[in-house]
Design an enzyme around this catalytic site. Sequence first.
Site, mmCIF file in Angstrom:
data_model
loop_
_atom_site.group_PDB
_atom_site.id
_atom_site.type_symbol
_atom_site.label_atom_id
_atom_site.label_comp_id
_atom_site.label_asym_id
_atom_site.label_seq_id
_atom_site.Cartn_x
_atom_site.Cartn_y
_atom_site.Cartn_z
ATOM 1 N N GLU A 109 0.859 -1.214 0.060
ATOM 2 C CA GLU A 109 -0.160 -0.194 -0.016
ATOM 3 C C GLU A 109 0.698 1.334 0.026
ATOM 4 O OE1 GLU A 109 -4.197 -0.724 2.137
ATOM 5 O OE2 GLU A 109 -2.545 -1.428 3.438
ATOM 6 N N GLU A 129 -3.326 -9.832 4.111
ATOM 7 C CA GLU A 129 -4.139 -9.419 5.398
ATOM 8 C C GLU A 129 -5.131 -10.686 5.602
ATOM 9 O OE1 GLU A 129 -2.461 -5.494 3.981
ATOM 10 O OE2 GLU A 129 -3.025 -7.089 3.069
#
Length: 700
Positions: A109, A129
Amino acid sequence: MAATGKPVDYTVRNHVAVLTLNAPPVNGLSQSLRRAIKTALCDAEGDGCVEAVVLMGGGRMFCGGADIKEFASGEISEPDVNVIIRQMEIMDKPVVAAIHGVALGGGLELALGCNLRIATRDARAGFPEVRLGVLPGAGGTQRTPRLVGVGLALDLILSGRSIGAKEALERGLIDALSERDLLTDAIALARRACQSGDPLPVAGRLPFNGTSDLEQTITAALEQVLRRTPDAEAPKAIARCIAFAASGVDFEEGLVFEREEFLKLMSNTQSRALRHLFFAEREAAKIPNLPPDVALRPVERVGIIGAGVMGRGIAMTFLNAGIPVTLLEIDADALQRGVEAIRSNYVTRQEKGRMSAEDLKERMGLLRSSTNYDDMSDCDLVIEAVFENMEIKQNVCARLGEVCKPGAIIATNTSTLNVDTIANASGRASDVLGMHFFSPAHIMRLLEIVRGAETAPAVLATVIALARRIGKVTVVSGVCYGFIGNRMLESYLRELDFLLMEGATPARIDTALEAFGMAMGPCRMMDMAGIDVNARVLDERAAEGALPDDPGYRALVRKLAAMGRHGQKAGQGYYRYEGRTPCADPQVDRIAAELAATLGIPRRDDITDAEIRDRLLLPLINEGFRILEEGIALRPGDIDIVWTAGYGWPALTGGPMHHAEALGLGRVCHRLEELGRQTGDRFGYFAPAPFLLRRVADTA
């Protein structure tokens, strides 16, 4: 560039500020590192001599993602990664991410928040995640579909898999591959961006890259994931976030929605359970009193004794890791069948596009077959995977003790037998330990390592390190019947037979356990493993006087085995089989009823699903507390890893011991006592373990 000891090293080269993350070993995005990145970006923005910025990782990788320990608080301290990305996006100086090793989760990210991304050819990127029960919380669900399209975004974020740099370039996740030195190429890319005069690319400003059948695409991707874990909350939240991004809302609204979903997931029980397993897996390899500097023994060739299903699977495990294998079977025909079965497995994988013809040729080229024990003399590790019989295993290990070279490690793949007895037969017990693989060995992640009384520290340390090399998660067990997993399984299977004799059906029991989340119900599992195999172990234990003086103990499985109902391979066991499809068989209920009548076990019609789960699972947990008290398992987390990685226990509950803590140990203890009163419990099957009672008292 030498590290300064600061979280971020700041240097300037050719008017480009180079910000190097310096938080080994994975450059995890802790608060201190995030704060240092923010400060360094401010310094670069305010420096008139700096025209661009390169963000790169020091050490082995770009960035491994968030500092998961921070999740325990239920909130992320400032500055979060979103703040840093916003800072990069509003700068009038291009920011380039220079990626090597991996960019995972928050690390990816962070890279997506840069204007451009360049990577080495061996770099990998992904969003793991979901495996921790959360979703990318710093714009991953909003920027990724804008860059690469909804299909790949769903694939990456829902699966948790990573992709290589070449695919990342082709799909638009990165902008360039480094052909020489990564930093030099990143600086050149940054300078070209300065000189081009074009607006700086910002992922959040791109239009949503959707498809004409967006809703169907999201639904189909989610359904595929939920088939494996229907109760998982994170995939549902991921789908909601991507759908929200596709709805045409403002990008900033999408970030807010994503963060709300992230925070809800971070504080729920599923994420806590998965994070528990994450840390437990890392703790499991830390063995008290094992010197950290012990010299490892080299393992360059492995010998496998036995070319049956287990031996073949173990052989493929090492072949897949590029380690040469000598496969030995005394019977030449059995050896040939074993080799052909390995080849056939690889051919099937090639036909399905999961490996290339070159890979097949390379792996088969690493395999050597033999019917002569002398061919084990050049192996560094030899694993016996012969029939589960003490005398046979002792004879094999005695022979290995004679032919193996000094320093070679000898391992037994026994699932229940005494490793010390087998080790003593070798004449070199310090070189021996247990390596209990789970079938199919080349697929199942768990390796239960059994440390014998005389196992040398170097032997244990070598096998733990080797397990990582072959892609296994390891738990070290002490010596006892069944070690950790199979010892606990015994109480589970004991209550299975009692419930069947009391009136429950195989389908009813399997459905109840699968609804809890078990990968497979106990009756289906037993049929697949082989009822005859389990019954034979019971007969041997009975001969040793190791079973309770209870005529009903595991009576049904022994009766089925005596009738030739050996499971799926025989076409009948707890079920009748049409091919591999289990079908209810009324004859099993009749057999169970007849046994119940003989043994004086009352039949009932009031057995609930809740009772089925409690009867099977709570004694298993109770045995876990006994194992901990005896030191057979070092930590509760070790038990949880064994059961989630080896026995299909639902990871969303964190494993049996974590599940017990979540239920409340007092409640577990009380329910065991209730079940004891309900069943009469003449043999103490439900008596709470002393260690459990002490834990309850300590928390009262």
